[in-house]
Motif scaffolding. Structure first.
Motif, PDB file in Angstrom:
ATOM      1  N   LEU A   9       0.858  -1.180   0.000  1.00 35.37           N
ATOM      2  CA  LEU A   9       0.000   0.000   0.000  1.00 35.37           C
ATOM      3  C   LEU A   9       0.896   1.232   0.000  1.00 35.37           C
ATOM      4  CD1 LEU A   9      -2.992   0.976   0.200  1.00 35.37           C
ATOM      5  CD2 LEU A   9      -2.627   1.140   2.680  1.00 35.37           C
ATOM      6  N   GLN A  10       0.727   2.102  -1.003  1.00 35.21           N
ATOM      7  CA  GLN A  10       1.613   3.259  -1.172  1.00 35.21           C
ATOM      8  C   GLN A  10       0.801   4.533  -1.372  1.00 35.21           C
ATOM      9  OE1 GLN A  10       3.786   2.152  -4.701  1.00 35.21           O
ATOM     10  NE2 GLN A  10       5.029   0.595  -3.648  1.00 35.21           N
ATOM     11  N   ARG A  11       1.317   5.639  -0.859  1.00 32.63           N
ATOM     12  CA  ARG A  11       0.703   6.934  -1.132  1.00 32.63           C
ATOM     13  C   ARG A  11       0.995   7.330  -2.579  1.00 32.63           C
ATOM     14  NH1 ARG A  11      -0.344   9.894   3.752  1.00 32.63           N
ATOM     15  NH2 ARG A  11      -1.083  11.564   2.389  1.00 32.63           N
ATOM     16  N   LEU A  12       0.038   8.055  -3.191  1.00 35.29           N
ATOM     17  CA  LEU A  12       0.213   8.515  -4.568  1.00 35.29           C
ATOM     18  C   LEU A  12      -0.061  10.009  -4.623  1.00 35.29           C
ATOM     19  CD1 LEU A  12       0.711   7.616  -7.555  1.00 35.29           C
ATOM     20  CD2 LEU A  12      -1.769   7.606  -7.813  1.00 35.29           C
ATOM     21  N   SER A  13       0.851  10.736  -5.257  1.00 34.62           N
ATOM     22  CA  SER A  13       0.697  12.181  -5.397  1.00 34.62           C
ATOM     23  C   SER A  13       0.619  12.549  -6.879  1.00 34.62           C
ATOM     24  CB  SER A  13       1.877  12.901  -4.741  1.00 34.62           C
ATOM     25  OG  SER A  13       1.775  14.306  -4.915  1.00 34.62           O
ATOM     26  N   LEU A  14      -0.418  13.292  -7.248  1.00 35.88           N
ATOM     27  CA  LEU A  14      -0.593  13.827  -8.592  1.00 35.88           C
ATOM     28  C   LEU A  14      -1.154  15.246  -8.457  1.00 35.88           C
ATOM     29  CD1 LEU A  14      -2.177  10.700 -10.318  1.00 35.88           C
ATOM     30  CD2 LEU A  14      -0.005  11.762 -10.984  1.00 35.88           C
ATOM     31  N   PRO A  15      -0.829  16.134  -9.379  1.00 37.05           N
ATOM     32  CA  PRO A  15      -1.280  17.520  -9.258  1.00 37.05           C
ATOM     33  C   PRO A  15      -2.784  17.670  -9.076  1.00 37.05           C
ATOM     34  CG  PRO A  15       0.395  17.354 -10.953  1.00 37.05           C
ATOM     35  CD  PRO A  15       0.074  15.948 -10.537  1.00 37.05           C
ATOM     36  N   TRP A  16      -3.581  16.928  -9.810  1.00 36.61           N
ATOM     37  CA  TRP A  16      -5.033  17.084  -9.717  1.00 36.61           C
ATOM     38  C   TRP A  16      -5.581  16.542  -8.404  1.00 36.61           C
ATOM     39  CZ3 TRP A  16      -7.692  12.469  -9.409  1.00 36.61           C
ATOM     40  CH2 TRP A  16      -7.060  11.325  -9.926  1.00 36.61           C
ATOM     41  N   LEU A  17      -4.878  15.600  -7.789  1.00 41.46           N
ATOM     42  CA  LEU A  17      -5.281  15.137  -6.464  1.00 41.46           C
ATOM     43  C   LEU A  17      -5.042  16.234  -5.430  1.00 41.46           C
ATOM     44  CD1 LEU A  17      -3.817  11.514  -6.536  1.00 41.46           C
ATOM     45  CD2 LEU A  17      -6.251  12.106  -6.432  1.00 41.46           C
ATOM     46  N   THR A  18      -3.894  16.894  -5.528  1.00 45.74           N
ATOM     47  CA  THR A  18      -3.581  17.989  -4.619  1.00 45.74           C
ATOM     48  C   THR A  18      -4.588  19.125  -4.763  1.00 45.74           C
ATOM     49  OG1 THR A  18      -1.217  17.436  -4.756  1.00 45.74           O
ATOM     50  CG2 THR A  18      -1.799  19.631  -3.924  1.00 45.74           C
ATOM     51  N   GLU A  19      -4.938  19.441  -6.009  1.00 49.80           N
ATOM     52  CA  GLU A  19      -5.891  20.527  -6.270  1.00 49.80           C
ATOM     53  C   GLU A  19      -7.270  20.218  -5.693  1.00 49.80           C
ATOM     54  OE1 GLU A  19      -5.861  21.008 -10.465  1.00 49.80           O
ATOM     55  OE2 GLU A  19      -3.770  21.679 -10.544  1.00 49.80           O
ATOM     56  N   SER A  20      -7.674  18.960  -5.766  1.00 48.92           N
ATOM     57  CA  SER A  20      -9.003  18.573  -5.284  1.00 48.92           C
ATOM     58  C   SER A  20      -9.029  18.284  -3.794  1.00 48.92           C
ATOM     59  CB  SER A  20      -9.502  17.346  -6.052  1.00 48.92           C
ATOM     60  OG  SER A  20      -8.651  16.236  -5.818  1.00 48.92           O
ATOM     61  N   GLY A  21      -7.857  18.190  -3.176  1.00 43.55           N
ATOM     62  CA  GLY A  21      -7.793  17.912  -1.745  1.00 43.55           C
ATOM     63  C   GLY A  21      -8.010  16.463  -1.380  1.00 43.55           C
ATOM     64  N   ILE A  22      -7.865  15.560  -2.353  1.00 47.25           N
ATOM     65  CA  ILE A  22      -8.043  14.128  -2.109  1.00 47.25           C
ATOM     66  C   ILE A  22      -6.702  13.498  -1.739  1.00 47.25           C
ATOM     67  CG2 ILE A  22      -8.590  11.904  -3.184  1.00 47.25           C
ATOM     68  CD1 ILE A  22     -10.613  13.340  -4.923  1.00 47.25           C
ATOM     69  N   GLU A  23      -6.719  12.680  -0.702  1.00 51.49           N
ATOM     70  CA  GLU A  23      -5.564  11.846  -0.385  1.00 51.49           C
ATOM     71  C   GLU A  23      -5.798  10.467  -1.000  1.00 51.49           C
ATOM     72  OE1 GLU A  23      -3.848  11.969   3.626  1.00 51.49           O
ATOM     73  OE2 GLU A  23      -5.471  13.354   4.131  1.00 51.49           O
ATOM     74  N   LEU A  24      -4.797   9.980  -1.732  1.00 49.83           N
ATOM     75  CA  LEU A  24      -4.960   8.707  -2.433  1.00 49.83           C
ATOM     76  C   LEU A  24      -3.818   7.757  -2.090  1.00 49.83           C
ATOM     77  CD1 LEU A  24      -6.883   7.395  -4.587  1.00 49.83           C
ATOM     78  CD2 LEU A  24      -5.162   7.994  -6.295  1.00 49.83           C
ATOM     79  N   ALA A  25      -4.189   6.522  -1.784  1.00 50.78           N
ATOM     80  CA  ALA A  25      -3.216   5.444  -1.612  1.00 50.78           C
ATOM     81  C   ALA A  25      -3.524   4.373  -2.641  1.00 50.78           C
ATOM     82  CB  ALA A  25      -3.282   4.874  -0.201  1.00 50.78           C
ATOM     83  N   VAL A  26      -2.499   3.705  -3.106  1.00 53.35           N
ATOM     84  CA  VAL A  26      -2.656   2.672  -4.125  1.00 53.35           C
ATOM     85  C   VAL A  26      -2.256   1.323  -3.553  1.00 53.35           C
ATOM     86  CG1 VAL A  26      -2.025   1.910  -6.445  1.00 53.35           C
ATOM     87  CG2 VAL A  26      -2.069   4.355  -5.909  1.00 53.35           C
ATOM     88  N   LEU A  27      -3.154   0.355  -3.678  1.00 49.84           N
ATOM     89  CA  LEU A  27      -2.823  -1.020  -3.316  1.00 49.84           C
ATOM     90  C   LEU A  27      -2.242  -1.678  -4.552  1.00 49.84           C
ATOM     91  CD1 LEU A  27      -2.911  -3.052  -0.970  1.00 49.84           C
ATOM     92  CD2 LEU A  27      -5.093  -3.872  -1.895  1.00 49.84           C
ATOM     93  N   ARG A  28      -0.940  -1.973  -4.516  1.00 44.74           N
ATOM     94  CA  ARG A  28      -0.197  -2.375  -5.707  1.00 44.74           C
ATOM     95  C   ARG A  28      -0.308  -3.889  -5.961  1.00 44.74           C
ATOM     96  NH1 ARG A  28       3.800   1.088  -7.481  1.00 44.74           N
ATOM     97  NH2 ARG A  28       3.829  -0.356  -9.251  1.00 44.74           N
ATOM     98  N   LEU A  29      -1.482  -4.310  -6.410  1.00 46.57           N
ATOM     99  CA  LEU A  29      -1.632  -5.726  -6.769  1.00 46.57           C
ATOM    100  C   LEU A  29      -0.776  -6.085  -7.974  1.00 46.57           C
ATOM    101  CD1 LEU A  29      -5.487  -6.345  -6.373  1.00 46.57           C
ATOM    102  CD2 LEU A  29      -3.696  -6.310  -4.632  1.00 46.57           C
ATOM    103  N   ASP A  30      -0.385  -5.075  -8.751  1.00 48.32           N
ATOM    104  CA  ASP A  30       0.457  -5.333  -9.918  1.00 48.32           C
ATOM    105  C   ASP A  30       1.839  -5.833  -9.534  1.00 48.32           C
ATOM    106  OD1 ASP A  30       0.663  -2.584  -8.919  1.00 48.32           O
ATOM    107  OD2 ASP A  30       2.175  -2.306 -10.483  1.00 48.32           O
ATOM    108  N   LEU A  31       2.243  -5.643  -8.278  1.00 50.36           N
ATOM    109  CA  LEU A  31       3.590  -6.013  -7.856  1.00 50.36           C
ATOM    110  C   LEU A  31       3.661  -7.365  -7.150  1.00 50.36           C
ATOM    111  CD1 LEU A  31       4.872  -2.600  -6.408  1.00 50.36           C
ATOM    112  CD2 LEU A  31       5.338  -3.582  -8.668  1.00 50.36           C
TER     113      LEU A  31
END
Length: 296
Positions: A9-31
């Protein structure tokens, strides 16, 4: 050993997430595995256990010529000692995926398009069960109750790691939905505690809504969002540009059928979430399918 590997489980930062005020974490099933990747491990887990318990000599299932499901099944068969057979949509095609299937030892049967459409008709499996007696049959995409049971474990994996990213809780889930099996398993595991948002990678006529309802019964707590962008496997320049920008900004690899569409749909819906919302995005894998669109 038929034991699920742990996804990070990792935190993810993208400009549009910061602008919207959303905190996002990614569960990396791909790994979790280089070959049995993403949510396919979870969907196949109970099928593999049942096949072993019943002494089935092999496993048979269906998919397309870029199928992540068949790719994972063929790899699992080779690894755990099951013969495998794949019933494929359309006419014989040489793709990176089908070459892998054959390298893993899977026997391929091309059904044409009409033959593949008949997969939901009564009696479809009878000739294949006669041809492969005693083999375990897995629904398309690993769907159904067994696939749902395995996918319920996704919730447990994420919850066990919240402290590692500095969270004590989360507000909702976001993931791509193809058959709806993964989403249904998570809805059952949540039992209404947190809503699950599914970004539909397929058109409405594919029956995802009905399938999820059948698997979850009277449970609520989920929302389906249109994200197919014109149809299953439809890829446009805007989507590819979004994927390229997201990968450059975050380092998170995406593919255009599921994860790319799901994250793009979240960007489009970001304004509907309150500032400070904490979402967990499930990276469902499928990166091997990138090879059908561009070089990974």
């Amino acid at each position: 050993m038929l034991t699920l590997p742990q996804a990070a489980l990792q935190r993810l930062s993208l400009p549009w997430l910061t602008e919207s005020g959303i905190e996002l974490a990614v569960l990396r099933l791909d790994l979790i595995d280089p070959e049995i990747s993403g949510n396919k491990w979870f969907k196949l887990l109970e099928h593999l256990r049942l096949a072993r318990q019943s002494g089935a000599p092999g496993i048979i299932s269906l998919g397309g010529n870029h199928s992540n499901h068949l790719h994972a099944l063929a790899a699992a068969g080779q690894r755990f000692g099951f013969a495998t057979a794949g019933l494929l949509r359309g006419n014989p095609q040489d793709t990176p995926t089908t070459r892998d299937l054959e390298a893993f030892g899977m026997q391929l049967h091309w059904l044409g398009y009409g033959g593949y459409r008949a997969r939901h008709e009564p009696g479809f499996w009878q000739p294949w069960q006669a041809r492969y007696p005693g083999w375990h049959c897995v629904p398309e995409g690993g769907g159904g109750e067994l696939g749902t049971k395995g996918c319920a474990l996704i919730v447990k994996q994420a919850r066990s790691q919240l402290a590692s990213i500095g969270w004590d809780d989360y507000d909702a889930w976001w993931l791509a939905a193809g058959t709806g099996t993964t989403l249904a398993g998570m809805v059952l595991a949540e039992a209404g505690a947190h809503p699950v948002h599914g970004a539909l990678a397929v058109p409405e006529g594919y029956g995802v809504k009905e399938g999820v309802a059948a698997l979850t019964g009277s449970l609520a707590g989920y929302h389906l969002h249109d994200a197919d962008r014109g149809g299953f496997a439809k890829v446009d320049h805007e989507l590819l540009a979004f994927i390229a920008a997201s990968e450059a900004q975050s380092g998170l690899p995406l593919e255009p059928l599921y994860t790319g569409k799901a994250l793009m749909a979240l960007k489009e819906k970001a304004g509907t979430f309150a500032k400070g919302t904490r979402l967990i995005f499930v990276h469902t894998g499928g990166l091997q399918g990138r090879r059908g669109f561009y070089k990974a």
